[in-house]
Design a protein around this motif. Structure first.
Motif, PDB file in Angstrom:
ATOM      1  N   ARG A  60      42.617  41.421  46.510  1.00  0.00           N
ATOM      2  CA  ARG A  60      41.885  41.716  45.279  1.00  0.00           C
ATOM      3  C   ARG A  60      40.718  42.675  45.517  1.00  0.00           C
TER       4      ARG A  60
ATOM      5  N   SER B 109      45.594  29.815  34.737  1.00  0.00           N
ATOM      6  CA  SER B 109      45.987  29.577  36.123  1.00  0.00           C
ATOM      7  C   SER B 109      45.013  28.614  36.788  1.00  0.00           C
TER       8      SER B 109
ATOM      9  N   GLN C  71      50.028  38.005  42.585  1.00  0.00           N
ATOM     10  CA  GLN C  71      49.139  39.032  42.064  1.00  0.00           C
ATOM     11  C   GLN C  71      49.699  40.432  42.316  1.00  0.00           C
TER      12      GLN C  71
ATOM     13  N   LEU D 277      44.036  41.783  35.947  1.00  0.00           N
ATOM     14  CA  LEU D 277      44.690  40.633  36.570  1.00  0.00           C
ATOM     15  C   LEU D 277      44.092  39.331  36.051  1.00  0.00           C
ATOM     16  N   ASP D 278      42.779  39.286  35.889  1.00  0.00           N
ATOM     17  CA  ASP D 278      42.143  38.082  35.351  1.00  0.00           C
ATOM     18  C   ASP D 278      42.624  37.779  33.939  1.00  0.00           C
ATOM     19  N   GLN D 279      42.836  38.829  33.136  1.00  0.00           N
ATOM     20  CA  GLN D 279      43.297  38.621  31.758  1.00  0.00           C
ATOM     21  C   GLN D 279      44.727  38.107  31.735  1.00  0.00           C
TER      22      GLN D 279
ATOM     23  N   GLU E 113      44.957  34.457  33.125  1.00  0.00           N
ATOM     24  CA  GLU E 113      43.867  33.599  32.656  1.00  0.00           C
ATOM     25  C   GLU E 113      44.228  32.122  32.744  1.00  0.00           C
TER      26      GLU E 113
ATOM     27  N   ASN F 260      41.000  44.228  38.781  1.00  0.00           N
ATOM     28  CA  ASN F 260      40.707  42.801  38.783  1.00  0.00           C
ATOM     29  C   ASN F 260      40.561  42.253  37.375  1.00  0.00           C
ATOM     30  N   ALA F 261      39.972  43.052  36.472  1.00  0.00           N
ATOM     31  CA  ALA F 261      39.827  42.609  35.086  1.00  0.00           C
ATOM     32  C   ALA F 261      41.180  42.427  34.423  1.00  0.00           C
TER      33      ALA F 261
ATOM     34  N   GLU G  32      44.182  30.705  47.685  1.00  0.00           N
ATOM     35  CA  GLU G  32      43.789  32.042  47.260  1.00  0.00           C
ATOM     36  C   GLU G  32      44.584  33.100  48.015  1.00  0.00           C
TER      37      GLU G  32
END
Length: 336
Positions: free
Chosen positions: A260, A278, A238, A271-273, A276, A268-269, A231
């Motif tokens: 983050r 990963s 990131q 980056l998560d999209q 995805e 964060n939303a 992480e």
């Protein structure tokens, strides 16, 4: 068994330069060969301070020369930036130097912004829908069938497999119509993934190159000896993605603890999209993420990628990812 390959953006790190990036790429390619990766691809990007693979065919030659058996190729060449004859000659030369080892993935994106595209092409007046015609012209040069009235030397008769790359439905439709293998950029643009796979498989027409559909999907892997370390290492990639999305591309930065937490809910939303597709964590955590993705998509092959600042830890990450893929393959074989 799902195959596994490696996509290297040949990252230029903060405090480093292109020479260091290319040396690290050769080291990583040698390890990938030993770890059982099918192929090692580099991508065409221009004007990006953190990517050293702009002269893609030259970098492919560098990687092929540093290895012995692994397939090496472009993931991909942005064909609108080039005359098809030039690409036929470049990859015909690579095939002559490294016979049976060269792949050519083709995309239609510019690989940069319009300013850089204009500098590359000298004009932006070309028809973006010409991409299918350019692909077929390139096929004609390799086939040496005389349809263009020009011979590619080297190039004519070269056995260079073509792939269609994409992140939308267009590439899926073209790959299916031409009977070519299809690579989807789910590692950074996953939105149309499931629909694109379905269209490609449904509409695929067999060709001289390929008798049945072959889907390769991009997937980010950051692996380490613990979930916590992975992480932490992942924050370099990131940061780079956030920088690109905000219009300020950067060299690959060192990892930052708690990165983050600084982004807020919206950051964060986003980056998560984007990321995805990963898996971040230990070998076991990564194996679970890979297994879930393979079960969801039925991928024939995964193109693993991942930006890590420290070159030794990056090699370690890809070695762990290979071990995870091998364990999944052994489990699948045992279940048959």
């Amino acid at each position: 068994m799902t195959g596994y390959s490696l996509l290297d953006l040949v990252p230029i790190i903060e405090g480093g330069d292109a020479s260091l990036a290319l040396a690290h790429a050769a080291d990583l390619a040698r390890q990938a060969e030993q770890s059982g990766y099918n192929r090692y691809w580099v991508a065409e990007h221009h004007g990006m301070p953190g990517i050293a693979s702009a002269a893609t065919s030259v970098v492919i030659g560098h990687i092929a020369g540093a290895t012995k058996t692994i397939r090496v190729g472009a993931g991909g060449i942005m064909l609108p930036n080039h005359a098809p004859l030039v690409i036929a000659e470049q990859f015909g030369t690579l095939d002559a130097l490294y016979p049976g080892r060269i792949d050519l993935g083709l995309g239609r994106a510019p690989g940069s912004d319009q300013t850089v595209s204009r500098a590359l092409r000298r004009t932006l007046e070309s028809d973006p829908q010409q991409f299918p015609r350019d692909v077929m012209e390139l096929q004609s040069y390799f086939a040496d069938d005389g349809q263009t009235g020009v011979r590619a030397v080297p190039g004519g008769g070269a056995k260079v497999p073509l792939w269609i790359l994409g992140s939308s439905l267009f590439g899926a439709q073209l790959a299916a119509a031409l009977g070519l293998p299809y690579a989807f950029a789910s590692h950074f643009a996953p939105a149309a993934l499931d629909q694109a796979i379905a269209i490609y498989r449904r509409d695929f027409k067999p060709s001289a190159q390929l008798s049945k559909p072959h889907v390769m999907l991009g997937f980010n892997v950051i692996a380490a000896d613990s979930d916590e370390e992975a992480e932490y290492l992942a924050t370099s990639q990131q940061q780079a993605f956030v920088a690109i999305r905000t219009g300020r591309a950067i060299k690959l930065p060192p990892p930052v603890a708690g990165y983050r937490d600084t982004l807020g809910a919206h950051g964060n939303a986003v980056l998560d999209q984007v990321l995805e597709c990963s898996a971040i964590g230990s070998r076991e955590t990564v194996a679970r993420g890979l297994a879930a993705f393979i079960e969801r998509t039925g991928a024939d092959e995964l193109m693993l990628t991942g930006g890590i600042y420290d070159a030794e830890k990056r090699r370690r990450s890809f070695a762990l990812a290979a071990e995870a893929m091998q364990s999944l393959g052994a489990q699948a074989a045992a279940a048959e």
